[in-house]
Design an enzyme around this catalytic site. Structure first.
Site, PDB file in Angstrom:
ATOM      1  N   ARG A  72      51.332  71.132  46.553  1.00  0.00           N
ATOM      2  CA  ARG A  72      52.794  71.024  46.433  1.00  0.00           C
ATOM      3  C   ARG A  72      53.365  72.148  45.564  1.00  0.00           C
ATOM      4  NH1 ARG A  72      56.840  66.770  43.833  1.00  0.00           N
ATOM      5  NH2 ARG A  72      58.548  67.065  45.304  1.00  0.00           N
ATOM      6  N   HIS A  89      56.476  74.636  46.577  1.00  0.00           N
ATOM      7  CA  HIS A  89      57.659  74.847  45.734  1.00  0.00           C
ATOM      8  C   HIS A  89      57.782  76.294  45.305  1.00  0.00           C
ATOM      9  CE1 HIS A  89      58.909  70.537  44.419  1.00  0.00           C
ATOM     10  NE2 HIS A  89      58.467  70.558  45.651  1.00  0.00           N
ATOM     11  N   ASN A 143      60.911  68.281  40.276  1.00  0.00           N
ATOM     12  CA  ASN A 143      59.626  68.566  39.625  1.00  0.00           C
ATOM     13  C   ASN A 143      58.775  67.326  39.375  1.00  0.00           C
ATOM     14  OD1 ASN A 143      60.580  67.173  37.432  1.00  0.00           O
ATOM     15  ND2 ASN A 143      60.377  68.837  35.980  1.00  0.00           N
TER      16      ASN A 143
HETATM   17  C1  HEM Z   1      59.796  69.296  54.767  1.00  0.00           C
HETATM   18  C2  HEM Z   1      60.334  69.018  53.639  1.00  0.00           C
HETATM   19  C3  HEM Z   1      59.666  68.316  52.498  1.00  0.00           C
HETATM   20  C4  HEM Z   1      60.230  67.345  51.751  1.00  0.00           C
HETATM   21  C5  HEM Z   1      61.626  66.767  51.904  1.00  0.00           C
HETATM   22  C6  HEM Z   1      59.247  66.935  50.775  1.00  0.00           C
HETATM   23  C7  HEM Z   1      59.470  65.987  49.805  1.00  0.00           C
HETATM   24  C8  HEM Z   1      58.500  65.475  48.959  1.00  0.00           C
HETATM   25  C9  HEM Z   1      58.711  64.435  48.006  1.00  0.00           C
HETATM   26  C10 HEM Z   1      60.045  63.758  47.726  1.00  0.00           C
HETATM   27  C11 HEM Z   1      57.525  64.165  47.422  1.00  0.00           C
HETATM   28  C12 HEM Z   1      57.219  63.090  46.383  1.00  0.00           C
HETATM   29  C13 HEM Z   1      57.717  63.450  45.016  1.00  0.00           C
HETATM   30  C14 HEM Z   1      57.598  62.260  44.109  1.00  0.00           C
HETATM   31  O1  HEM Z   1      58.472  61.398  44.166  1.00  0.00           O
HETATM   32  O2  HEM Z   1      56.630  62.137  43.358  1.00  0.00           O
HETATM   33  C15 HEM Z   1      56.545  65.050  47.998  1.00  0.00           C
HETATM   34  C16 HEM Z   1      55.216  65.080  47.655  1.00  0.00           C
HETATM   35  C17 HEM Z   1      54.323  65.989  48.159  1.00  0.00           C
HETATM   36  N1  HEM Z   1      54.615  67.033  49.024  1.00  0.00           N
HETATM   37 FE1  HEM Z   1      56.329  67.290  50.039  1.00  0.00          FE
HETATM   38  N2  HEM Z   1      58.111  67.647  50.950  1.00  0.00           N
HETATM   39  C18 HEM Z   1      58.306  68.517  51.990  1.00  0.00           C
HETATM   40  C19 HEM Z   1      57.415  69.460  52.450  1.00  0.00           C
HETATM   41  C20 HEM Z   1      56.174  69.680  51.908  1.00  0.00           C
HETATM   42  C21 HEM Z   1      55.326  70.823  52.215  1.00  0.00           C
HETATM   43  C22 HEM Z   1      55.721  71.971  53.135  1.00  0.00           C
HETATM   44  C23 HEM Z   1      54.181  70.662  51.499  1.00  0.00           C
HETATM   45  C24 HEM Z   1      52.977  71.554  51.431  1.00  0.00           C
HETATM   46  C25 HEM Z   1      52.627  72.375  52.385  1.00  0.00           C
HETATM   47  C26 HEM Z   1      54.311  69.414  50.773  1.00  0.00           C
HETATM   48  C27 HEM Z   1      53.321  68.866  49.995  1.00  0.00           C
HETATM   49  C28 HEM Z   1      53.463  67.721  49.245  1.00  0.00           C
HETATM   50  C29 HEM Z   1      52.353  67.081  48.552  1.00  0.00           C
HETATM   51  C30 HEM Z   1      50.900  67.498  48.612  1.00  0.00           C
HETATM   52  C31 HEM Z   1      52.889  66.002  47.841  1.00  0.00           C
HETATM   53  C32 HEM Z   1      52.153  65.043  46.905  1.00  0.00           C
HETATM   54  C33 HEM Z   1      52.165  65.639  45.507  1.00  0.00           C
HETATM   55  C34 HEM Z   1      51.340  64.876  44.493  1.00  0.00           C
HETATM   56  O3  HEM Z   1      50.658  63.914  44.817  1.00  0.00           O
HETATM   57  O4  HEM Z   1      51.370  65.283  43.326  1.00  0.00           O
HETATM   58  N3  HEM Z   1      55.527  68.870  51.018  1.00  0.00           N
HETATM   59  N4  HEM Z   1      57.177  65.848  48.935  1.00  0.00           N
HETATM   60  C1  LIG Z   2      60.497  67.934  34.740  1.00  0.00           C
HETATM   61  O1  LIG Z   2      61.835  68.002  34.285  1.00  0.00           O
HETATM   62  C2  LIG Z   2      62.099  67.164  33.204  1.00  0.00           C
HETATM   63  C3  LIG Z   2      63.585  67.285  32.899  1.00  0.00           C
HETATM   64  O2  LIG Z   2      64.340  67.155  34.071  1.00  0.00           O
HETATM   65  C4  LIG Z   2      61.218  67.565  32.013  1.00  0.00           C
HETATM   66  O3  LIG Z   2      61.451  66.671  30.939  1.00  0.00           O
HETATM   67  C5  LIG Z   2      59.747  67.504  32.421  1.00  0.00           C
HETATM   68  O4  LIG Z   2      58.933  67.973  31.387  1.00  0.00           O
HETATM   69  C6  LIG Z   2      59.515  68.348  33.656  1.00  0.00           C
HETATM   70  N1  LIG Z   2      58.143  68.194  34.134  1.00  0.00           N
HETATM   71  C7  LIG Z   2      57.254  69.201  34.200  1.00  0.00           C
HETATM   72  C8  LIG Z   2      55.938  68.898  34.771  1.00  0.00           C
HETATM   73  O5  LIG Z   2      57.524  70.324  33.819  1.00  0.00           O
END
Ligand code: HEM
Ligand SMILES: *[C@@H]1O[C@H](CO)[C@@H](O)[C@H](O)[C@H]1NC(C)=O
Ligand SMILES: *[C@@H]1O[C@H](CO)[C@@H](O)[C@H](O)[C@H]1NC(C)=O
Ligand SMILES: *[C@@H]1O[C@H](CO)[C@@H](O)[C@H](O)[C@H]1NC(C)=O
Ligand SMILES: *[C@@H]1O[C@H](CO)[C@@H](O)[C@H](O)[C@H]1NC(C)=O
Length: 349
Positions: free
Chosen positions: A71, A75, A103
């Site tokens: 991820r 980003h 983030n």
């Molecule tokens: C198409 C649009 C995309 C949207 C709207 C999106 C949105 C999100 C959101 C909201 C989360 C969860 C964040 C949280 O609440 O903790 C997430 C997690 C994740 N996304 Fe996406 N994402 C997108 C595309 C992608 C792409 C292109 C990749 C990588 C190629 C990706 C890889 C991941 C991974 C691996 C996680 C899990 C992260 C973790 O477990 O720490 N995403 N994404």
């Molecule tokens: C994400 O942003 C919050 C403030 O919006 C900050 O307090 C936090 O440390 C940030 N997390 C990381 C992993 O940098």
């Protein structure tokens, strides 16, 4: 369209020229000028081995870091190009990309891993490998070490000197509440297409999400496009709005990089509107079906789209710098203590 046969699906794909899935000869997208598959071949021949070995150790303790690293690469590339800017620490007066709301799951321990990798690599090869290349390799290995495809990535990126503002970060990243029309338009601006959108979304086959990223599909009214049983269990994990709990993104195989995300999608058991709407929209549905049927087709398209994403607005040649600390730009050295070599790089005397 509701019950499309495999044959008609394949037919449809055959006439779609932007899809490399059925063009077996095309394995990689074009490589931008300045990047190369052999970039560190002579200067740091063991680079890929060093990265992979360290990540193998890290993932043995915490496989969640694979999702976190994948991820971070996404980003990094979507905000201001793959320039390592996502790694930079901000300050109270100048918040960085890390400090912007999306983030949430940019897990702090994954940033530590990136700096560990940089230290190992620079110890072996000197300060010649960029943090953005290290992130690219870490994301690639996260996929392979979780059971996904292994693919080659072109290297030679340079690190940016500055990060994007909170507003720019928010505008650059797609949101989980967005529908396919909005997502397609968003990706089109950076030359990513429908097949890239469907394949890259397949990264949600690993990792976790916070309740707040999908709670609007549960409360106050349950999203009718979500499977009833799935919604019920999510409401147990996320009992109210604003819950700080998390849940795996892929209910069938949470830590394996496979094509189960698409099986979940077809069964309406995915977390975000941005995921589920890929099945409703007729432009993306055929690819959801194809990837649900064929893991090979998914893996090929995913690798292709990742190499493409990994080249978004990269810095090359003498642009940017090679950071000595992935979390901070290099200090500007006073002129008296330094000379500028013929590549424009500042080196200590
Ligand atoms: C198409 C649009 C995309 C949207 C709207 C999106 C949105 C999100 C959101 C909201 C989360 C969860 C964040 C949280 O609440 O903790 C997430 C997690 C994740 N996304 Fe996406 N994402 C997108 C595309 C992608 C792409 C292109 C990749 C990588 C190629 C990706 C890889 C991941 C991974 C691996 C996680 C899990 C992260 C973790 O477990 O720490 N995403 N994404
Ligand atoms: C994400 O942003 C919050 C403030 O919006 C900050 O307090 C936090 O440390 C940030 N997390 C990381 C992993 O940098
Ligand atoms: C997608 O979202 C946009 C913006 O919210 C909205 O204007 C549009 O009607 C939506 N399209 C569909 C098909 O739901
Ligand atoms: C959720 O938290 C935000 C701020 O953290 C607050 O403004 C909002 O009222 C809360 N919503 C509910 C339903 O608790
Ligand atoms: C790297 O930079 C960050 C941010 O400025 C700083 O907090 C950290 O101590 C630095 N690490 C090293 C090893 O210098």
């Amino acid at each position: 369209m509701a019950s499309m046969s495999v044959a008609s699906l394949l037919l449809l794909l055959l006439v779609s020229s932007s899809c490399p899935v059925l063009q077996a000869q095309i394995i990689h997208p074009p490589i931008v000028k300045g990047l190369s598959y052999r970039f560190y071949k002579s200067k740091c021949p063991n680079l890929e081995k060093i990265v992979k070995n360290h990540l193998t150790t890290v993932f043995r303790k915490d496989i969640g870091q694979a999702a976190a690293l994948l991820r971070i690469h996404f980003h990094d590339c979507f905000v201001q190009g793959c320039d390592g800017s996502v790694l930079l620490d901000g300050s109270t007066s100048s918040p960085s990309e890390k400090d912007a709301p999306p983030n949430l799951t940019l897990r702090p321990e994954a940033f530590v891993t990136i700096n560990e990798l940089r230290e190992l690599v620079h110890k072996k090869c000197g300060q010649i490998v960029s943090c953005s290349d290290i992130v690219t390799l870490a994301a690639r290995d996260s996929v392979a070490l979780s059971g996904g495809p292994h693919y080659r990535v072109p290297l030679g990126r340079r690190d940016g000197l500055s990060f994007a503002t909170t507003e720019e970060t928010l505008a650059s990243l797609p949101g989980p509440f967005e529908n396919t029309t909005v997502l397609i338009a968003h990706l089109k601006k950076i030359n990513l297409h429908v097949t890239d959108l469907v394949a890259l979304s397949g990264a949600h086959t690993i990792g976790i999400s916070h309740c707040t990223s999908f709670e609007e599909r549960l409360y106050p009214k349950q999203d009718p496009t979500m499977d009833q049983t799935f919604a019920k269990s999510l409401k147990v994990t996320c009992p109210t709005l604003n819950s700080s709990n998390t849940t795996p993104m892929d209910i069938r195989s949470p830590n394996s990089f496979d094509n189960k995300y698409y099986v979940n999608l077809i069964n309406r058991q995915v977390l975000f509107t941005s995921d589920q709407d890929l099945l409703r929209d007729l432009r993306t549905r055929p690819f959801v079906r194809l990837f649900g049927l064929s893991q090979t087709a998914f893996f090929e398209q995913f690798a292709y789209s990742m190499v493409k994403m990994g080249q978004l607005s990269v810095l090359t040649g003498t642009q940017g710098e090679i950071r000595m600390n992935c979390s901070a730009p290099n200090p500007r050295k006073p002129a008296l203590w330094s000379v500028v070599d013929d590549e424009g790089e500042v080196e200590a005397v």
